[in-house]
Design a protein around this motif. Sequence first.
Motif, mmCIF file in Angstrom:
data_model
loop_
_atom_site.group_PDB
_atom_site.id
_atom_site.type_symbol
_atom_site.label_atom_id
_atom_site.label_comp_id
_atom_site.label_asym_id
_atom_site.label_seq_id
_atom_site.Cartn_x
_atom_site.Cartn_y
_atom_site.Cartn_z
ATOM 1 N N ALA A 169 0.824 -1.208 0.000
ATOM 2 C CA ALA A 169 0.000 0.000 0.000
ATOM 3 C C ALA A 169 0.859 1.259 0.000
ATOM 4 O O ALA A 169 0.546 2.244 -0.683
ATOM 5 C CB ALA A 169 -0.935 -0.011 1.208
ATOM 6 N N GLN A 170 1.955 1.234 0.749
ATOM 7 C CA GLN A 170 2.825 2.408 0.806
ATOM 8 C C GLN A 170 3.503 2.662 -0.536
ATOM 9 O O GLN A 170 3.661 3.817 -0.961
ATOM 10 C CB GLN A 170 3.880 2.219 1.898
ATOM 11 C CG GLN A 170 4.672 3.479 2.211
ATOM 12 C CD GLN A 170 3.793 4.607 2.722
ATOM 13 O OE1 GLN A 170 2.900 4.387 3.534
ATOM 14 N NE2 GLN A 170 4.037 5.817 2.226
ATOM 15 N N ASN A 171 3.888 1.597 -1.227
ATOM 16 C CA ASN A 171 4.488 1.760 -2.554
ATOM 17 C C ASN A 171 3.509 2.414 -3.523
ATOM 18 O O ASN A 171 3.877 3.321 -4.287
ATOM 19 C CB ASN A 171 4.929 0.404 -3.099
ATOM 20 C CG ASN A 171 6.140 -0.145 -2.373
ATOM 21 O OD1 ASN A 171 6.863 0.592 -1.697
ATOM 22 N ND2 ASN A 171 6.362 -1.443 -2.494
ATOM 23 N N LEU A 172 2.263 1.956 -3.499
ATOM 24 C CA LEU A 172 1.262 2.522 -4.398
ATOM 25 C C LEU A 172 0.943 3.968 -4.032
ATOM 26 O O LEU A 172 0.759 4.816 -4.912
ATOM 27 C CB LEU A 172 -0.006 1.666 -4.356
ATOM 28 C CG LEU A 172 0.136 0.248 -4.910
ATOM 29 C CD1 LEU A 172 -1.114 -0.575 -4.610
ATOM 30 C CD2 LEU A 172 0.390 0.283 -6.410
ATOM 31 N N LYS A 173 0.887 4.245 -2.747
ATOM 32 C CA LYS A 173 0.601 5.614 -2.316
ATOM 33 C C LYS A 173 1.722 6.560 -2.725
ATOM 34 O O LYS A 173 1.462 7.676 -3.213
ATOM 35 C CB LYS A 173 0.394 5.646 -0.803
ATOM 36 C CG LYS A 173 -0.001 7.017 -0.277
ATOM 37 C CD LYS A 173 -0.304 6.967 1.213
ATOM 38 C CE LYS A 173 -0.736 8.337 1.724
ATOM 39 N NZ LYS A 173 -1.075 8.296 3.180
ATOM 40 N N ASN A 174 2.957 6.138 -2.545
ATOM 41 C CA ASN A 174 4.090 6.985 -2.938
ATOM 42 C C ASN A 174 4.113 7.222 -4.443
ATOM 43 O O ASN A 174 4.534 8.288 -4.909
ATOM 44 C CB ASN A 174 5.403 6.343 -2.496
ATOM 45 C CG ASN A 174 5.543 6.296 -0.988
ATOM 46 O OD1 ASN A 174 4.904 7.066 -0.266
ATOM 47 N ND2 ASN A 174 6.358 5.373 -0.491
ATOM 48 N N LEU A 175 3.649 6.235 -5.200
ATOM 49 C CA LEU A 175 3.688 6.346 -6.652
ATOM 50 C C LEU A 175 2.605 7.274 -7.195
ATOM 51 O O LEU A 175 2.837 8.015 -8.164
ATOM 52 C CB LEU A 175 3.545 4.953 -7.272
ATOM 53 C CG LEU A 175 3.611 4.862 -8.797
ATOM 54 C CD1 LEU A 175 4.974 5.346 -9.304
ATOM 55 C CD2 LEU A 175 3.347 3.431 -9.256
ATOM 56 N N PHE A 180 -3.681 12.379 -7.532
ATOM 57 C CA PHE A 180 -5.055 12.485 -7.058
ATOM 58 C C PHE A 180 -5.154 13.565 -5.986
ATOM 59 O O PHE A 180 -4.147 13.972 -5.391
ATOM 60 C CB PHE A 180 -5.533 11.146 -6.488
ATOM 61 C CG PHE A 180 -5.522 10.019 -7.482
ATOM 62 C CD1 PHE A 180 -6.563 9.862 -8.380
ATOM 63 C CD2 PHE A 180 -4.460 9.129 -7.526
ATOM 64 C CE1 PHE A 180 -6.556 8.832 -9.303
ATOM 65 C CE2 PHE A 180 -4.443 8.092 -8.440
ATOM 66 C CZ PHE A 180 -5.492 7.950 -9.339
ATOM 67 N N LEU A 181 -6.383 13.998 -5.754
ATOM 68 C CA LEU A 181 -6.608 14.996 -4.714
ATOM 69 C C LEU A 181 -6.235 14.433 -3.347
ATOM 70 O O LEU A 181 -5.592 15.109 -2.537
ATOM 71 C CB LEU A 181 -8.078 15.433 -4.733
ATOM 72 C CG LEU A 181 -8.483 16.481 -3.705
ATOM 73 C CD1 LEU A 181 -7.725 17.783 -3.939
ATOM 74 C CD2 LEU A 181 -9.993 16.719 -3.745
ATOM 75 N N HIS A 182 -6.645 13.191 -3.083
ATOM 76 C CA HIS A 182 -6.281 12.510 -1.839
ATOM 77 C C HIS A 182 -6.070 11.032 -2.143
ATOM 78 O O HIS A 182 -6.726 10.467 -3.025
ATOM 79 C CB HIS A 182 -7.369 12.663 -0.767
ATOM 80 C CG HIS A 182 -7.566 14.073 -0.299
ATOM 81 N ND1 HIS A 182 -6.664 14.728 0.502
ATOM 82 C CD2 HIS A 182 -8.578 14.950 -0.535
ATOM 83 C CE1 HIS A 182 -7.101 15.948 0.760
ATOM 84 N NE2 HIS A 182 -8.263 16.112 0.139
#
Length: 242
Positions: A169-175, A180-182
Amino acid sequence: MNYFRHPFELVAPTAAIGAILLMPLGPLLIPRVYLLFLFTYFTTYLYLSINHFRKFCISAHKIKKNIRQWNVAQRAASGDSNTSSVAGSIPSSPTPMMNYAPDFDEVEVSLKLYEDSHWLHAFIIPNYAEPEALLRDTIKRLANHKNAQTNYIIILAMEESEMGHEHKAQNLKNLFIDNFLHFIVTSHPSGIPGEARGKGSNVAYAARVGAQELIHRNIEKRRVVFTITDSDSAIPELYVKE
């Protein structure tokens, strides 16, 4: 290790094992009951098959009838002299659908797409043990939309029981955090009393936690439109605009 938390979880495997054992042992142990079971099963199967085929034939006949009536009405409306005798068989007061011949190109051009920037779109993506590359492709399709940076919110619904879910999840969030807005990540805990494990409970938890997080970020809930998508979905931009 206890694999079954409730007695009802034994129904499916017991039925499957019983069906497998019944095939070779049924004629030997309970021949009469076995024959009665086969007769009942195949009679029911034959009845359902014939009934489905009958419904299919009725539906196909109605579709063909509607197509013929539509074609006749179109020829009559265009003044085709070759169909004057056939057009006389059409009811004197045809339905509005038969008389209405829309130009779909004009309809598509005149369609007012949904461009109101007031509304925000939150996409809940539940997943469990899905490859990171698959989730990356799904989120990337949304990131390619025109208003993704200003109007899209990603709620990545992870399962706490999945090993390595935090790292993924952290990898996808950093990418994608800048696309996106959030970008919100939720982790559905396992073992909640009275809750059945599955996609529905994960989505419900993600919606609750995501809504609370949006409130903390000073976003009014009335502005947010929630969409639940699968981990391998490809949502077109036109879906959001309409």
